[in-house]
Write a protein that holds these residues in place. Structure first.
Motif, PDB file in Angstrom:
ATOM      1  N   VAL A  35       0.847  -1.189   0.000  1.00  0.00           N
ATOM      2  CA  VAL A  35       0.000   0.000   0.000  1.00  0.00           C
ATOM      3  C   VAL A  35       0.885   1.242   0.000  1.00  0.00           C
ATOM      4  O   VAL A  35       2.035   1.199   0.434  1.00  0.00           O
ATOM      5  N   SER A  36       0.323   2.324  -0.489  1.00  0.00           N
ATOM      6  CA  SER A  36       1.090   3.567  -0.555  1.00  0.00           C
ATOM      7  C   SER A  36       0.161   4.751  -0.254  1.00  0.00           C
ATOM      8  O   SER A  36       0.053   5.667  -1.048  1.00  0.00           O
ATOM      9  N   PRO A  37      -0.520   4.704   0.893  1.00  0.00           N
ATOM     10  CA  PRO A  37      -1.518   5.750   1.167  1.00  0.00           C
ATOM     11  C   PRO A  37      -0.882   7.086   1.547  1.00  0.00           C
ATOM     12  O   PRO A  37       0.329   7.164   1.790  1.00  0.00           O
ATOM     13  N   GLN A  38      -1.715   8.096   1.641  1.00  0.00           N
ATOM     14  CA  GLN A  38      -1.243   9.403   2.122  1.00  0.00           C
ATOM     15  C   GLN A  38      -0.864   9.293   3.591  1.00  0.00           C
ATOM     16  O   GLN A  38       0.077   9.931   4.054  1.00  0.00           O
ATOM     17  N   LEU A  39      -1.625   8.486   4.330  1.00  0.00           N
ATOM     18  CA  LEU A  39      -1.375   8.344   5.766  1.00  0.00           C
ATOM     19  C   LEU A  39      -1.465   6.868   6.168  1.00  0.00           C
ATOM     20  O   LEU A  39      -2.454   6.201   5.852  1.00  0.00           O
ATOM     21  N   TYR A  40      -0.430   6.364   6.831  1.00  0.00           N
ATOM     22  CA  TYR A  40      -0.414   4.974   7.305  1.00  0.00           C
ATOM     23  C   TYR A  40      -0.211   4.994   8.811  1.00  0.00           C
ATOM     24  O   TYR A  40       0.756   5.592   9.308  1.00  0.00           O
ATOM     25  N   ILE A  41      -1.123   4.396   9.529  1.00  0.00           N
ATOM     26  CA  ILE A  41      -0.988   4.335  10.987  1.00  0.00           C
ATOM     27  C   ILE A  41      -0.766   2.877  11.380  1.00  0.00           C
ATOM     28  O   ILE A  41      -1.614   2.014  11.114  1.00  0.00           O
ATOM     29  N   THR A  83       6.411   3.095   1.363  1.00  0.00           N
ATOM     30  CA  THR A  83       6.282   4.212   0.415  1.00  0.00           C
ATOM     31  C   THR A  83       5.083   5.096   0.779  1.00  0.00           C
ATOM     32  O   THR A  83       4.742   6.009   0.034  1.00  0.00           O
ATOM     33  N   SER A  84       4.446   4.809   1.926  1.00  0.00           N
ATOM     34  CA  SER A  84       3.336   5.660   2.387  1.00  0.00           C
ATOM     35  C   SER A  84       3.874   7.078   2.584  1.00  0.00           C
ATOM     36  O   SER A  84       5.021   7.266   3.006  1.00  0.00           O
ATOM     37  N   LYS A  85       3.015   8.058   2.306  1.00  0.00           N
ATOM     38  CA  LYS A  85       3.510   9.448   2.334  1.00  0.00           C
ATOM     39  C   LYS A  85       3.803   9.904   3.775  1.00  0.00           C
ATOM     40  O   LYS A  85       4.842  10.498   4.034  1.00  0.00           O
ATOM     41  N   THR A  86       2.875   9.656   4.693  1.00  0.00           N
ATOM     42  CA  THR A  86       3.104   9.994   6.104  1.00  0.00           C
ATOM     43  C   THR A  86       2.852   8.741   6.930  1.00  0.00           C
ATOM     44  O   THR A  86       1.844   8.051   6.733  1.00  0.00           O
ATOM     45  N   ILE A  87       3.802   8.446   7.835  1.00  0.00           N
ATOM     46  CA  ILE A  87       3.675   7.217   8.634  1.00  0.00           C
ATOM     47  C   ILE A  87       3.625   7.597  10.120  1.00  0.00           C
ATOM     48  O   ILE A  87       4.465   8.366  10.600  1.00  0.00           O
ATOM     49  N   ILE A  88       2.639   7.045  10.800  1.00  0.00           N
ATOM     50  CA  ILE A  88       2.525   7.246  12.250  1.00  0.00           C
ATOM     51  C   ILE A  88       2.528   5.862  12.898  1.00  0.00           C
ATOM     52  O   ILE A  88       1.884   4.940  12.382  1.00  0.00           O
ATOM     53  N   ALA A  89       3.263   5.711  13.993  1.00  0.00           N
ATOM     54  CA  ALA A  89       3.226   4.424  14.702  1.00  0.00           C
ATOM     55  C   ALA A  89       2.800   4.643  16.143  1.00  0.00           C
ATOM     56  O   ALA A  89       3.152   5.655  16.764  1.00  0.00           O
ATOM     57  N   VAL A  90       2.042   3.684  16.626  1.00  0.00           N
ATOM     58  CA  VAL A  90       1.681   3.657  18.048  1.00  0.00           C
ATOM     59  C   VAL A  90       2.214   2.339  18.579  1.00  0.00           C
ATOM     60  O   VAL A  90       1.836   1.265  18.100  1.00  0.00           O
TER      61      VAL A  90
END
Ligand code: FAD
Length: 315
Positions: free
Chosen positions: A252-258, A274-281
């Motif tokens: 996947v290559s989304p704008q936002l990946y959490i 390759t996701s544009k913005t990546i956030i991890a919890v």
């Protein structure tokens, strides 16, 4: 200016978002023309949609001889259209079907093929993520008409007024292309969420969910996103394999990946980095996923995700 053919991605005439992305990319390479393989009766309706994203021509290839078979007839139709139009490039959505069409077409017309591009610049230079995401390479087709399959979310669709002139194209399908027949097909039950490969936002859960995907689903729904998962979650039987992201799952290559409760193993990264913005919890501040994030939250997903969902819902 030469034409750039874009294969329309659709389900029963309903045009899917990757088509508009490809038309936007096509405009960088030449004059976008859409190729709709489907019932002739739907051609005018499809043309109305794609012309808003710059399609000057819309070739309508009636699918009476094509539907009911696997991809070979589509490749044959595209070959004949390419021979007629001599396009500057051919862009195809990077689905399983799209990649097979691209490969068959490349052999038929003696052209180079690039698959899974995440960007295509002016001049046809493409960007791809290779070797399980360890390298980003730029490449270019050097023989024949460049055929490029492009991953969903590789460009933001940009509206542009095109003429949308419909042109019927009668393809002659050989018997040999009709040797693999579809014997049954069943539409997948819709979850009401966007398709994982196409979603602009993906919220994925891993082993850290402990099998409870409700917080992941809650945040995905609040954001209008899709749900994804790591292999550990899939192997534990918590969620179906169709949700798996990574080397042996979907890319996947989304704008936002959490990523929630996902450690960030290399095989998982291969499907999402390759996701544009990546956030991890993640409750472990040493988790490798934090090496590639834009924003990281060290905490328990069981409290962080519901709080985030609440805040998003309030807005
Ligand atoms: P773990 O590595 O166990 O990580 C769980 C994380 O959750 C930990 O970092 C932990 O700190 C955190 N956590 C725990 N509880 C909480 C909580 N309450 N709140 C917040 N964080 C919490 N993996 C894929 O994902 N996709 C693939 O396609 C894939 N293909 C593979 C192919 C091969 C050939 C091989 C060998 C492996 C493949 N794997 C794949 C597996 C991969 O190596 C990892 O084992 C897998 O990604 C781990 O999943 P995970 O991050 O969910 O689990």
């Amino acid at each position: 200016m030469s034409e750039v053919l874009v294969l329309v991605d659709h389900v029963d005439g309903a045009v899917r978002k990757p088509t508009y992305e490809l038309l936007t990319i096509a405009a960088r390479l030449g004059e976008p023309s859409a190729v709709f393989i489907g019932p002739s009766a739907q051609g005018a309706e499809v043309a109305e949609k794609v012309k808003k994203y710059g399609a000057q021509k819309v070739y309508v290839v009636d699918d009476t001889e094509i539907k009911g078979y696997l991809v070979a007839p589509k490749a044959e139709a595209l070959q004949q259209l390419a021979e007629k139009t001599s396009p500057a490039a051919i862009l195809i959505p990077s689905s399983v079907e799209g990649k097979e069409i691209g490969a068959r077409l490349a052999i038929k017309i003696g052209s180079g093929l690039i698959t899974d591009a995440v960007d295509v610049e002016d001049g046809g230079v493409t960007t791809q993520s290779v070797f399980a995401g360890n390298y980003t390479v730029k490449s270019k087709v050097t023989q024949g008409t460049p055929i490029i399959t492009v991953k969903p979310n590789s460009a933001a669709p940009q509206e542009a007024e095109g003429a949308g002139t419909v042109e019927e194209f009668a393809a002659t399908i050989s018997d040999v292309a009709k040797t693999a027949k579809i014997v049954a097909s069943q539409p997948r039950k819709s979850s009401g969420r966007p398709e994982l490969n196409e979603a602009a936002i993906v919220v994925a859960g891993g082993r850290g969910t402990g099998g409870d995907f409700a917080p992941v689903e809650g945040l995905a729904d609040a954001l209008g996103g899709a749900v994804g998962a790591s292999r550990a979650a899939v192997d534990s039987g918590w969620i179906a394999h169709t949700f798996q992201i990574g080397q042996t799952g979907k890319t996947v290559s989304p704008q936002l990946y959490i990523a929630a409760g996902i450690s960030g193993a290399i095989q998982h990264r291969a499907g999402m980095q390759t996701s544009k913005t990546i956030i991890a919890v993640n409750k472990d501040e040493e988790a490798p996923i934090f090496e590639l994030v834009d924003f990281g939250v060290v905490g328990d997903l069981k409290s962080v995700l519901p709080t985030a969902t609440e805040k998003v819902t309030e807005r």
